[in-house]
Scaffold this active site. Structure first.
Site, PDB file in Angstrom:
ATOM      1  N   CYS A  84       0.856  -1.191   0.000  1.00 48.01           N
ATOM      2  CA  CYS A  84       0.000   0.000   0.000  1.00 48.01           C
ATOM      3  C   CYS A  84       0.889   1.237   0.000  1.00 48.01           C
ATOM      4  O   CYS A  84       1.915   1.271   0.639  1.00 48.01           O
ATOM      5  CB  CYS A  84      -0.861  -0.022   1.252  1.00 48.01           C
ATOM      6  N   GLU A 340     -11.358  31.597   1.675  1.00 48.23           N
ATOM      7  CA  GLU A 340     -11.299  30.179   1.353  1.00 48.23           C
ATOM      8  C   GLU A 340     -11.964  29.970  -0.007  1.00 48.23           C
ATOM      9  O   GLU A 340     -12.919  30.650  -0.343  1.00 48.23           O
ATOM     10  CB  GLU A 340     -12.029  29.423   2.483  1.00 48.23           C
ATOM     11  N   CYS A 415       1.757  22.156   5.309  1.00 45.81           N
ATOM     12  CA  CYS A 415       1.816  20.691   5.266  1.00 45.81           C
ATOM     13  C   CYS A 415       2.882  20.231   4.273  1.00 45.81           C
ATOM     14  O   CYS A 415       2.926  19.071   3.896  1.00 45.81           O
ATOM     15  CB  CYS A 415       0.444  20.109   4.920  1.00 45.81           C
TER      16      CYS A 415
HETATM   17  N1  SAH Z   1      -7.030  26.276   8.100  1.00 47.51           N
HETATM   18  C1  SAH Z   1      -8.011  25.285   7.774  1.00 47.51           C
HETATM   19  C2  SAH Z   1      -7.889  24.717   6.358  1.00 47.51           C
HETATM   20  C3  SAH Z   1      -6.517  24.361   5.881  1.00 47.51           C
HETATM   21  S1  SAH Z   1      -6.442  23.344   4.461  1.00 47.51           S
HETATM   22  C4  SAH Z   1      -8.011  24.173   8.790  1.00 47.51           C
HETATM   23  O1  SAH Z   1      -7.115  24.073   9.626  1.00 47.51           O
HETATM   24  O2  SAH Z   1      -8.942  23.361   8.773  1.00 47.51           O
HETATM   25  C5  SAH Z   1      -6.295  24.455   3.149  1.00 47.51           C
HETATM   26  C6  SAH Z   1      -7.591  25.071   2.711  1.00 47.51           C
HETATM   27  O3  SAH Z   1      -7.291  25.947   1.623  1.00 47.51           O
HETATM   28  C7  SAH Z   1      -8.644  24.100   2.197  1.00 47.51           C
HETATM   29  O4  SAH Z   1      -9.858  24.353   2.852  1.00 47.51           O
HETATM   30  C8  SAH Z   1      -8.759  24.439   0.688  1.00 47.51           C
HETATM   31  O5  SAH Z   1     -10.077  24.307   0.198  1.00 47.51           O
HETATM   32  C9  SAH Z   1      -8.317  25.881   0.660  1.00 47.51           C
HETATM   33  N2  SAH Z   1      -7.754  26.388  -0.592  1.00 47.51           N
HETATM   34  C10 SAH Z   1      -7.046  25.722  -1.532  1.00 47.51           C
HETATM   35  N3  SAH Z   1      -6.615  26.556  -2.492  1.00 47.51           N
HETATM   36  C11 SAH Z   1      -7.053  27.793  -2.159  1.00 47.51           C
HETATM   37  C12 SAH Z   1      -6.920  29.096  -2.745  1.00 47.51           C
HETATM   38  N4  SAH Z   1      -6.251  29.262  -3.866  1.00 47.51           N
HETATM   39  N5  SAH Z   1      -7.479  30.130  -2.112  1.00 47.51           N
HETATM   40  C13 SAH Z   1      -8.159  29.969  -0.947  1.00 47.51           C
HETATM   41  N6  SAH Z   1      -8.322  28.780  -0.360  1.00 47.51           N
HETATM   42  C14 SAH Z   1      -7.774  27.698  -0.944  1.00 47.51           C
END
Ligand code: SAH
Length: 457
Positions: A84, A340, A415
């Site tokens: 996996c 977002e 991340c």
């Molecule tokens: N801070 C939040 C989410 C982090 S993950 C938490 O801790 O839960 C990253 C987020 O960025 C996701 O929700 C994704 O949908 C969003 N995202 C991805 N590309 C983006 C962009 N270009 N502009 C704004 N948001 C974006």
């Protein structure tokens, strides 16, 4: 010409001593300075390796026989670990995983961000680094008239049939998947056939809420209809009263993307609810939510500590998802703006602000890299900015907007250490100084690394 200097040939068996690990967790051994990457080999080990690929500057090998074993080698508890692609590090002790992750972050801070002196703290790890994931998404196939579920074998779309359980997955989610598989088989539901683009059930997704023990089941089909919908609902909810939401998602495209655009709740609520600290969040099917609930608290606490928000502060939370970090910031700030890209997530964020009786937050749907420059033009000058982008990091326009907004402090939640380091370099050149880097182990047993970084103007 350069190829002649490569000291090994494909298919040759050589003996290697391993010194290091790559960011994917492969062992690195060298022959006359030429590095060979070998999956599953650990530093300190000496082993026979079959050379499987030879590039100009490095090669790949396969572990054949270990002569000297590392004291950090352990037997992976998962029966399909070697097939996996989901986990990469189950063959090493947890202490070694944490040490490796800290080293990876240190490494990119030096080599990519050119910040050799920035403190990178030891990784904040889990007490029990198993069964932590609150979300399982699993492909469905068919064999001899039965539905089968299992992750894909590494670098393929072949479902691993003998996967007994996923040891990093919450047990409730795991059990619901197995029950849906059985019920689906009994009701004669057909699995989606990727090659022929025929059939019905593509993926089973289960999300579980750690603090409430509620579960959301998402069934992804190619077809508009979910065959025997009523029977499925009746049987699965009888077996698992924890299921408070079932969503049917339609994905009729020929694509690797799991979810389609169209969703409808076919049982219970549109959300499941979970608590982080003293705040409650509703999470809908299409929204992002951190997958490791115990570590989410650790991560957010660190981000809040670094943000060090005062009661008169204006704060931006970019990439805010369902507003989790935003609402914690809003408990301390005068006002928080969240942005977002997923509209459902912003709907959730607004509902979550209401649910927690908070009115000093404003959420906007859009691309952060467009909204941030727009906010700058509107004259928005936050005191603190928090960003939490996906793996590809921040767009240049967003970094420029951050610098133009001139906040006193930036907190960067990441991340992906490589894009983090790339972006830190730009922020440093724009007048910000990286104070501390704190990695947090959100993805135990895998090579993924989460970090929180504190920068000051
Ligand atoms: N801070 C939040 C989410 C982090 S993950 C938490 O801790 O839960 C990253 C987020 O960025 C996701 O929700 C994704 O949908 C969003 N995202 C991805 N590309 C983006 C962009 N270009 N502009 C704004 N948001 C974006």
């Amino acid at each position: 010409m350069a190829k002649r200097q490569v000291p090994v040939k494909k298919n040759q068996t050589i003996q290697l001593t391993f010194e290091d690990l790559t960011h994917e967790g492969n062992g690195v051994g060298k022959i006359d300075g030429y590095p060979i990457f070998v999956p599953l080999a650990l530093p300190g080990e000496r082993a026979d390796v079959r050379v499987v690929k030879v590039n100009k500057r490095f090669g790949y090998g396969r572990l054949e026989h270990i002569h000297e074993e590392s004291k950090n080698r352990v037997t992976p508890p998962c029966n399909v670990f070697y097939k996996c692609g989901g986990c990469q590090l189950q063959h090493m002790t947890y202490d070694m995983q944490l040490e490796m992750k800290q080293n990876q972050v240190k490494n990119v801070m030096q080599k990519v961000a050119h910040l050799p002196d920035v403190p990178v703290h030891p990784v904040l790890g889990m007490d029990e680094p198993w069964r932590y994931r609150n979300k399982i998404q699993i492909p469905v196939g068919e064999k001899e008239g039965e539905l089968i579920t299992g992750f894909y074998q590494q670098r393929s779309h072949r479902i691993i049939e003998d996967m007994e359980t996923c040891v990093i997955q919450d047990e409730l989610g795991d059990n619901i998947v197995e029950a849906v598989r059985q019920i689906g088989t009994e009701l004669g539901i057909r699995a989606y056939d990727e090659k022929a683009h025929r059939g019905e059930l593509r993926h089973i997704i289960v999300r579980t809420a750690y603090t409430t023990n509620e579960a959301m089941l998402i069934l992804v089909t190619r077809t508009e209809n979910l065959t025997k919908q009523a029977e499925i609902i009746e049987r699965i909810t009888k077996k698992f009263p924890e299921i408070t939401s079932i969503v049917h998602n339609i994905n009729s495209q020929k694509t690797n993307v799991i979810l389609g655009k169209k969703s409808q709740t076919i049982y219970g609520e549109d959300y499941i609810y979970d608590k982080i600290g003293d705040l409650e969040f509703g999470i809908s099917a299409q929204s992002f939510y951190q997958v490791n609930p115990t570590q989410t608290k650790v991560l957010y606490d660190k981000a809040l500590e670094y943000a060090n928000v005062g009661k008169d502060d204006i704060v931006i939370d970019a990439y805010c998802g369902i507003g989790t970090i935003s609402l914690f910031l809003a408990q301390q700030a005068k006002k928080v703006y969240g942005v977002e890209i997923v509209p459902q997530a912003i709907d959730d964020a607004k509902a979550n602000a209401k649910r927690n009786n908070m009115d000093n937050v404003e959420f906007v749907v859009g691309e952060a890299e467009k909204i941030m420059p727009w906010w700058t033009k509107q004259g928005l000058r936050p005191d603190v900015i928090v960003v939490d982008p996906p793996r590809k990091g921040c767009e240049a326009s967003l970094l420029e907007a951050m610098i133009a907004m001139d906040p006193k402090r930036i907190v960067y939640v990441s991340c992906n250490p490589s894009t983090l380091a790339r972006d830190l370099r730009i922020l440093e050149d724009g007048g910000y100084k990286t104070q501390e880097v704190q990695p947090v182990d959100m993805f135990s047993q895998t090579s993924h690394i989460e970090s929180v970084v504190w920068l000051e103007r």
